[in-house]
Design a protein around this motif. Structure first.
Motif, short mmCIF file in Angstrom:
data_model
loop_
_atom_site.label_atom_id
_atom_site.label_comp_id
_atom_site.label_asym_id
_atom_site.label_seq_id
_atom_site.Cartn_x
_atom_site.Cartn_y
_atom_site.Cartn_z
N VAL A 91 75.07 29.98 81.86
CA VAL A 91 74.82 29.73 80.44
C VAL A 91 75.78 30.56 79.60
CG1 VAL A 91 73.14 29.99 78.56
CG2 VAL A 91 72.40 29.10 80.78
N ASN A 92 75.98 31.80 80.00
CA ASN A 92 76.89 32.68 79.27
C ASN A 92 78.32 32.16 79.30
OD1 ASN A 92 76.77 35.09 77.68
ND2 ASN A 92 77.96 36.12 79.26
N LEU A 93 78.77 31.69 80.46
CA LEU A 93 80.12 31.14 80.58
C LEU A 93 80.30 29.88 79.73
CD1 LEU A 93 80.78 31.62 84.40
CD2 LEU A 93 81.87 32.85 82.51
N VAL A 94 79.31 29.01 79.74
CA VAL A 94 79.37 27.78 78.93
C VAL A 94 79.42 28.15 77.45
CG1 VAL A 94 78.06 25.74 78.21
CG2 VAL A 94 78.25 26.31 80.65
N LEU A 95 78.56 29.07 77.04
CA LEU A 95 78.53 29.49 75.63
C LEU A 95 79.88 30.05 75.20
CD1 LEU A 95 76.98 30.18 73.00
CD2 LEU A 95 76.50 32.40 74.05
N LYS A 96 80.45 30.92 76.00
CA LYS A 96 81.74 31.53 75.65
C LYS A 96 82.86 30.48 75.60
CE LYS A 96 80.71 36.24 76.99
NZ LYS A 96 81.02 36.86 75.70
N ALA A 97 82.84 29.52 76.52
CA ALA A 97 83.85 28.46 76.51
C ALA A 97 83.73 27.61 75.25
CB ALA A 97 83.70 27.59 77.77
N ARG A 98 82.50 27.28 74.87
CA ARG A 98 82.29 26.46 73.67
C ARG A 98 82.66 27.23 72.41
NH1 ARG A 98 82.92 22.32 76.34
NH2 ARG A 98 81.14 21.32 77.30
N CYS A 99 82.39 28.52 72.37
CA CYS A 99 82.79 29.34 71.22
C CYS A 99 84.30 29.32 71.07
CB CYS A 99 82.28 30.76 71.37
SG CYS A 99 80.52 30.94 71.10
N GLU A 100 84.99 29.48 72.20
CA GLU A 100 86.45 29.48 72.17
C GLU A 100 86.97 28.13 71.69
OE1 GLU A 100 90.12 31.21 74.80
OE2 GLU A 100 88.26 30.72 75.83
N ALA B 254 84.16 36.91 72.64
CA ALA B 254 83.68 38.26 72.89
C ALA B 254 82.52 38.64 71.96
CB ALA B 254 84.81 39.27 72.75
N LEU B 255 82.38 37.92 70.85
CA LEU B 255 81.32 38.23 69.89
C LEU B 255 80.00 37.54 70.21
CD1 LEU B 255 83.40 37.97 66.59
CD2 LEU B 255 82.78 40.03 67.87
N PHE B 256 79.98 36.69 71.24
CA PHE B 256 78.80 35.90 71.56
C PHE B 256 78.37 36.10 73.00
CE2 PHE B 256 81.00 33.88 68.10
CZ PHE B 256 79.98 33.55 67.23
N SER B 257 77.06 36.03 73.23
CA SER B 257 76.53 36.07 74.59
C SER B 257 75.20 35.34 74.61
CB SER B 257 76.33 37.51 75.07
OG SER B 257 75.24 38.11 74.40
N ALA B 258 74.83 34.86 75.77
CA ALA B 258 73.54 34.20 75.91
C ALA B 258 72.41 35.18 75.58
CB ALA B 258 73.39 33.65 77.33
N HIS B 259 72.55 36.41 76.02
CA HIS B 259 71.54 37.42 75.71
C HIS B 259 71.45 37.64 74.20
CE1 HIS B 259 69.07 40.99 75.76
NE2 HIS B 259 69.97 41.56 75.00
N GLY B 260 72.60 37.68 73.54
CA GLY B 260 72.61 37.87 72.09
C GLY B 260 71.89 36.75 71.36
N LEU B 261 72.06 35.52 71.84
CA LEU B 261 71.36 34.39 71.21
C LEU B 261 69.85 34.51 71.41
CD1 LEU B 261 73.64 31.34 72.09
CD2 LEU B 261 73.48 32.58 69.92
N ARG B 262 69.47 34.90 72.61
CA ARG B 262 68.04 35.00 72.92
C ARG B 262 67.39 36.14 72.14
NH1 ARG B 262 65.37 36.50 78.56
NH2 ARG B 262 63.47 35.30 78.41
N SER B 263 68.03 37.30 72.12
CA SER B 263 67.46 38.42 71.37
C SER B 263 67.55 38.16 69.87
CB SER B 263 68.17 39.73 71.74
OG SER B 263 69.53 39.68 71.38
N GLY B 264 68.64 37.51 69.44
CA GLY B 264 68.77 37.16 68.03
C GLY B 264 67.69 36.20 67.57
#
Length: 104
Positions: free
Chosen positions: A32-41, A48-58
């Motif tokens: 999930v983290n890799l997919v999220l980072k690829a889509r952000c790019e 580097a400003l996004f992570s799956a954990h960051g979305l969940r905690s956010g």
């Protein structure tokens, strides 16, 4: 898309093998983290400003800010630990509570 993938229950985000077959198992947190980072790019954002954990905690922090009851938010975030999920609520309460307004 769920109908096209014939997903009626279980995880929404699932593994897909090299031949395009959809697995019953959920994606791993790392995937999930890799997919999220690829889509952000791809969107022109710094991955580097996004992570799956960051979305969940956010999500939990925003739910706390909006006054959503913790058990209801946990149904969406799938946190199993009330202690962990409550920590995001406690941080939001500290920032937005009456005591924090005294510092302004």
């Amino acid at each position: 898309w769920l109908a096209e993938a014939q997903i009626k229950d279980g995880p929404v985000f699932r593994r897909i093998d090299q031949w395009g077959n959809i697995d019953r198992r959920a994606l791993t947190p790392q995937s999930v983290n890799l997919v999220l980072k690829a889509r952000c790019e791809q969107a022109g954002l710094d991955p580097a400003l996004f992570s799956a954990h960051g979305l969940r905690s956010g999500y939990l922090t925003e739910a706390a800010n909006r006054g959503i009851p913790l058990p209801e938010a946990m149904q969406q975030s799938l946190h199993k630990s009330v202690t962990q999920a409550a920590s995001y609520y406690n941080n939001a309460e500290r920032k937005n509570g009456r005591a924090a307004r005294l510092i302004v």
